[in-house]
Each structure stands twice: as C-alpha cells, then as structure tokens.
Write a protein that holds these residues in place. Structure first.
Motif, PDB file in Angstrom:
ATOM      1  N   ASP A   1       3.404   3.465  -2.922  1.00  0.00           N
ATOM      2  CA  ASP A   1       3.107   4.628  -3.767  1.00  0.00           C
ATOM      3  C   ASP A   1       3.188   5.917  -2.956  1.00  0.00           C
ATOM      4  O   ASP A   1       2.785   6.986  -3.425  1.00  0.00           O
ATOM      5  CB  ASP A   1       1.724   4.478  -4.413  1.00  0.00           C
ATOM      6  CG  ASP A   1       0.646   4.179  -3.375  1.00  0.00           C
ATOM      7  OD1 ASP A   1       0.794   4.588  -2.207  1.00  0.00           O
ATOM      8  OD2 ASP A   1      -0.357   3.539  -3.740  1.00  0.00           O
TER       9      ASP A   1
ATOM     10  N   ASP B   1      -3.281   4.182   1.925  1.00  0.00           N
ATOM     11  CA  ASP B   1      -4.654   4.669   1.754  1.00  0.00           C
ATOM     12  C   ASP B   1      -5.602   3.583   1.253  1.00  0.00           C
ATOM     13  O   ASP B   1      -6.713   3.864   0.830  1.00  0.00           O
ATOM     14  CB  ASP B   1      -4.664   5.834   0.757  1.00  0.00           C
ATOM     15  CG  ASP B   1      -4.119   5.429  -0.596  1.00  0.00           C
ATOM     16  OD1 ASP B   1      -3.545   4.319  -0.711  1.00  0.00           O
ATOM     17  OD2 ASP B   1      -4.265   6.213  -1.550  1.00  0.00           O
TER      18      ASP B   1
ATOM     19  N   ASP C   1       0.822  -1.213   0.000  1.00  0.00           N
ATOM     20  CA  ASP C   1       0.000   0.000   0.000  1.00  0.00           C
ATOM     21  C   ASP C   1       0.858   1.265   0.000  1.00  0.00           C
ATOM     22  O   ASP C   1       0.661   2.189  -0.805  1.00  0.00           O
ATOM     23  CB  ASP C   1      -0.939  -0.026   1.209  1.00  0.00           C
ATOM     24  CG  ASP C   1      -1.975   1.089   1.194  1.00  0.00           C
ATOM     25  OD1 ASP C   1      -1.873   1.962   0.320  1.00  0.00           O
ATOM     26  OD2 ASP C   1      -2.875   1.076   2.057  1.00  0.00           O
TER      27      ASP C   1
ATOM     28  N   LEU D   1       1.694   6.515   0.020  1.00  0.00           N
ATOM     29  CA  LEU D   1       0.536   6.817   0.851  1.00  0.00           C
ATOM     30  C   LEU D   1      -0.201   5.524   1.204  1.00  0.00           C
ATOM     31  O   LEU D   1      -0.622   4.781   0.312  1.00  0.00           O
ATOM     32  CB  LEU D   1      -0.414   7.748   0.082  1.00  0.00           C
ATOM     33  CG  LEU D   1      -1.557   8.373   0.862  1.00  0.00           C
ATOM     34  CD1 LEU D   1      -1.044   9.316   1.937  1.00  0.00           C
ATOM     35  CD2 LEU D   1      -2.488   9.123  -0.093  1.00  0.00           C
TER      36      LEU D   1
ATOM     37  N   LEU E   1      -5.203   1.828  -1.400  1.00  0.00           N
ATOM     38  CA  LEU E   1      -5.106   1.672  -2.856  1.00  0.00           C
ATOM     39  C   LEU E   1      -3.644   1.420  -3.235  1.00  0.00           C
ATOM     40  O   LEU E   1      -2.747   2.118  -2.762  1.00  0.00           O
ATOM     41  CB  LEU E   1      -5.585   2.943  -3.578  1.00  0.00           C
ATOM     42  CG  LEU E   1      -7.084   3.254  -3.482  1.00  0.00           C
ATOM     43  CD1 LEU E   1      -7.358   4.661  -4.001  1.00  0.00           C
ATOM     44  CD2 LEU E   1      -7.910   2.226  -4.272  1.00  0.00           C
ATOM     45  N   ILE E   2      -3.416   0.443  -4.076  1.00  0.00           N
ATOM     46  CA  ILE E   2      -2.058   0.136  -4.530  1.00  0.00           C
ATOM     47  C   ILE E   2      -1.877   0.736  -5.924  1.00  0.00           C
ATOM     48  O   ILE E   2      -2.328   0.179  -6.923  1.00  0.00           O
ATOM     49  CB  ILE E   2      -1.814  -1.385  -4.531  1.00  0.00           C
ATOM     50  CG1 ILE E   2      -1.910  -1.908  -3.089  1.00  0.00           C
ATOM     51  CG2 ILE E   2      -0.456  -1.717  -5.146  1.00  0.00           C
ATOM     52  CD1 ILE E   2      -1.814  -3.409  -2.977  1.00  0.00           C
TER      53      ILE E   2
END
Ligand code: CA
Length: 536
Positions: free
Chosen positions: A277, A281, A274, A279, A283-284
């Motif tokens: 990137d 959050d 995760d 962050l 979302l990958i």
C-alpha cells in the motif's frame, strides 16, 4: 377495539399528558416523577417491571462513556418484558428489555443490537463502537431477543427462534418508540440501530425487514449469513482432522496451530504485503493485492523450526482460500491475507471454545440446525448437514438486497468489518455489498445510501494490530441529518499509540500522500486500489 389497540390508546394518552406537562425536547427536562410514571403504562403484552432515576455518574460494568464525557448523564432507566409466555418444555420466555432515557435528550432514539446468542439484556448505554450513545444524549434500548441465558437451548422453542431471528427487533422497536413518546412527550426526530456481530446481523435485518423504522443503521462485523454459510463448519472439520485428541478423545483444535505457528503465518503475510500500500507501517491496506502461497510455509527436508507441516499448510489453504466441490461450486469462502491471524482475537476460531455458546463450539448447532442436543459440530458434513440446516438456518440470514423503501425513506446504512475477522469472513461481506450495489443501480448509486468500511488488522468487532477505535454512529448521524456522507472515518487504537488514520469507504483504501508524519490522518487520502481480488 381489541386489547392491544386499547393499550396503544392508553400509551398515547399518557404521552399527550406528558407533553402538556413538560413541554417537549426544548422545554423543561422530564422530572423523576415522569420516570416513575412509566410504571403505570398498562398494556396486556408489555409489562414495565422497574423504572427509576439515575443520577449523573459512572455506571459500573456499563462500558466506557466515551472520551467526550467523563460520566453518564442523569437519566431514567426502565426495564420490562414483552409477550411473556410459557414455552416448550414449560420454560418461561419473553422479550426482556432495558431503556435508558437521558434527561438532556438529543432527540434521537437508538436500538442497541445484541451479541452472541443473545439471552442477556446488556446495559442500554449504546456502547458498541465509539463513545457510548447515552453519553451523547441518545435514548437507548437494548433487549435479550426473547430468551434468557446465552446458550442455544432456546433452539427447541419455535417461537423463541422466531423472536431471535426477527420478531423481537420489531416488538422492541415499537415499545422503545412508545417509551420515548411517553417520557418526552414527542417522538424521536431520528431513529438509529447499531450493533456488531450478532448485533450487526440485527442491524442489517432491520434495514431489510423494517425499512421505514430506522433513518440510519450501523452494522459491524455482521453474522448476516449465519446458518447458511458453511465456512465455520468446514474449517472446523478440517482443523479437527489435524488435531491431536484431548483427554476426552475429541480432537483438540487448539493444538492444530500453536501461537508460534500463527505468528509465523502473520509475519510472512506482513513481510510480503505491508509495503504494497506504499508504506511499511504494520497495516495492510491493499489486502486484494496480498497473495501468499501457503505451501511456501511448509517445512523443507530436515527443517523443524519456523515452518508448518504439510497437513497444516493444506488446512491453512482451505481456511484462507476457501473450498470448492468437485463441480467447482464454492462451499466456503476464504479470508483476506491480513495480520490478525497472529493475534489473540483470531484464536476464537480454533479454540479455546468460548463459554456459553451451547457447549459444542462457536456459533454451533442447536439454533442453526434442527434441535439436536447431541450434535457434534466436528462431525459436520457439509453435503449431508448443510441440507438439514435449510429451514432452521435460513431463518437467521439477513442478506436481502431489496432496499427500495429504505432508500425512499432516505435511510442510510453504514457497514464495517475487521479485515482480520475470523468469525465471519470479510470476503462474504464484500461479496454481499457488491450484490447490494448491483441490485441498487451499481456502486456509485448504492454509495448514496450504503457504505462499507474495512478496518485493516481488526479481528472480530475490535482487537488485532489495528486502529479499532472510531465513531460510526456520529458519522452516520451526520450523513442522515446533514447530508454529509462518510468519505472517511478517523480511527485510532491502542495497538499503535498516537497514530490516527482514515478508514476509507470501500473500494477505496488509505494511502500516504508522501509528505508529513505517517502517524497523522491528514497525511493520508482515500484512493481507489490498483487491483482488486474478487471474493470467492
Ligand atoms: Ca502498509
């Protein structure tokens, strides 16, 4: 002059009368009688079966008109059938279609792609992704691709296969454009095609086989290698090997991995990747950097919880990393490591089997292989049966890279896929996009007419822990009509209420700028990733 030509003259004559009577797009709106008059269009190969006016309002079962419109606009709906015939086994075939022509027309024509094995005419509202195109003023046509019923039995009829593969899209394009001309008295100023899944394959197909017919094409999660990709078959065979028998003695694929197993895998992927990137959050974004050794998930001695069996990790490795033969040749591609594996949309891959796809499993058999109703997909042998699929399976591929006429015509192609699509691997689409770019002057040049967007977390066409609500058709129309290429599309989604994010054109990825709310798209930019994983 043959019958077809005479019919065409009839259509055109009616269109000229229509134009004279109503003016054009900028003149008075077409009247209900113009709608009824569509019934009178005589053509030996095209029957208009119904034609009626629909008042402004909701259309039950037709999807969401979109945030910008509370209801669908007043329009004319016409249904018909093209090339009706009696086929193999005495079964009736024909290409059934529905056209919806709004009174307040925006001058654009949209062919709405189908899905699954087709065989049904979906409401022609342009509901694929984003707002329904009909609600935006598009004239929309949809069709069943030449056979009725969503099963694979049409595979016994050679012409029905041909209609499903490519011919129906050309015929319906022709008829749709003629209906627009007859109804509005002028041709559409722009023509678009949008579809997802099988509809995404159709979108790619028209960009390759009908390069002058469409100004813009949206192809979502396309099944463009259907019939030549062996991934589904290989993965299912491997899953079958670790599945207990069901009550009929057949492997019960659903039991190969429990929901808890899949969530365990997803949690490991998320924890590991995760923040890669920049962050954490949920979302990958930087999927190429995400690497997992599936053996890490295997149970340690005496461990029975929160781990996988050795057999499961072996099959997981084949699904995620692909398979090669003894000579190193790729037999099947893998998947990006992403969160969708723990979501309901991923279950499509390992059952329960969807209803209506021929009864032998997802995407299987009868329309990809020679027609064999007794075919058992779980006994598929890639070496033996892959060869048997060459003729019938390759009819369905839409992976051409010759775009010279499409480009000269100034056509634009917008591709998107969920990074967690379990049906068609995103790595196959990325590989195709790279081949397309290489054949068209390299990535920078190819970006001038073809762009690919990955949607982190999204499973097949929608769903997953993702921001799966975005508007590719409007982005495409701005590209085509205003020369504004889509650098990014703003997405939202019910999995992350209140959040907006940019989806970036491949190979760029969304990155937090480091300031401001992480829930707001403006605080993100599209950037080149630090590293890229080469598709296998
Ligand atoms: Ca992240």
């Amino acid at each position: 002059m043959n019958k077809v030509s005479l019919a065409l003259v009839g259509w055109l004559a009616a269109a000229v009368v229509a134009r004279g009577a109503t003016g054009a797009q900028d003149g008075p709106a077409p009247t209900p009688s113009r709608c009824a008059a569509l019934l009178q269009q005589a053509d030996p190969t095209v029957q208009i079966l119904t034609s009626s006016s629909v008042a402004e309002g909701p259309l039950p079962g037709a999807g969401n008109p979109g945030a910008a419109a509370a209801s669908f606009p007043a329009h004319c709906v016409a249904t018909g059938i093209i090339d009706r015939r009696v086929g193999v086994g005495g079964k009736e075939y024909g290409i059934r279609f529905e056209a919806r022509l709004p009174e307040r027309w925006n001058g654009r024509f949209l062919f709405q792609g189908g899905g699954g094995l087709n065989g049904v005419v979906r409401p022609a509202t342009g509901s694929v992704k984003g707002p329904a195109a009909l609600a935006l003023g598009y004239a929309v046509i949809s069709q069943d691709a030449g056979h009725e019923g969503g099963d694979a039995s049409f595979g016994e009829d050679q012409q029905a296969r041909i209609d499903m593969e490519y011919r129906s899209y050309e015929r319906v394009t022709e008829v749709g454009k003629r209906l627009v001309l007859a109804y509005y008295g002028q041709p559409a100023r722009r023509s678009y095609f949008m579809g997802c899944s099988e509809g995404g394959r159709e979108a790619l197909l028209v960009s390759q086989r009908l390069p002058l017919e469409y100004d813009g094409v949206v192809a979502g999660d396309p099944g463009f290698l259907l019939g030549v990709s062996l991934k589904t078959w290989i993965d299912r065979r491997e899953l079958a090997r670790i599945s207990p028998p069901d009550t009929n003695g057949r492997p019960d694929l659903r039991a190969s991995f429990s929901d808890a197993d899949l969530k365990l895998i997803a949690a490991r992927i998320l924890r590991r990747c995760d923040a890669q990137d920049g962050l954490a959050d949920g979302l990958i974004d930087n999927y190429p950097a995400c690497r997992i050794d599936v053996a890490e998930l295997a149970c340690k001695p005496h461990q029975t919880q929160q781990c996988l069996s050795a057999a499961q990790t072996r099959v997981l490795g084949i699904m995620m990393n692909g398979m090669r033969d003894a000579h190193g040749k790729v037999l099947s591609v893998g998947y990006p490591y992403d969160t969708g594996i723990g979501e309901p949309g991923w279950r499509y891959k390992i059952g329960p089997l969807p209803v209506g796809l021929g009864g032998v499993g997802p995407l299987q058999g009868l329309f990809l292989t020679p027609y064999e109703p007794t075919l058992d997909d779980l006994e598929f042998d890639p070496q033996r049966d892959g060869v048997r699929m060459v003729e019938t399976g390759s009819l369905y591929r839409a992976d051409g890279v010759m775009y010279s006429s499409f480009r000269q015509h100034d056509g634009k192609l917008l591709l998107y896929t969920g990074s967690s699509d379990p049906t068609f691997s995103p790595l196959e689409l990325i590989d195709y996009y790279q081949r397309l770019a290489a054949a068209n002057g390299g990535l920078e040049t190819a970006r001038s007419f073809a762009r690919l967007f990955l949607v982190p977390g999204m499973t097949h066409c929608s769903g997953g822990r993702s921001l799966d609500d975005f508007d590719p058709l409007t982005a495409l129309a701005q590209w085509v009509e205003e020369g504004r290429p889509p650098e990014r599309m703003i997405a939202q989604g019910s999995a992350f209420p209140g959040r907006t994010r940019p989806l970036c054109a491949y190979p760029q990825q969304a990155r937090y700028r480091g300031q401001g709310s992480t829930e707001v798209a403006e605080n993100f930019e599209c950037r080149q990733p630090d590293e890229a994983r080469t598709p296998q």
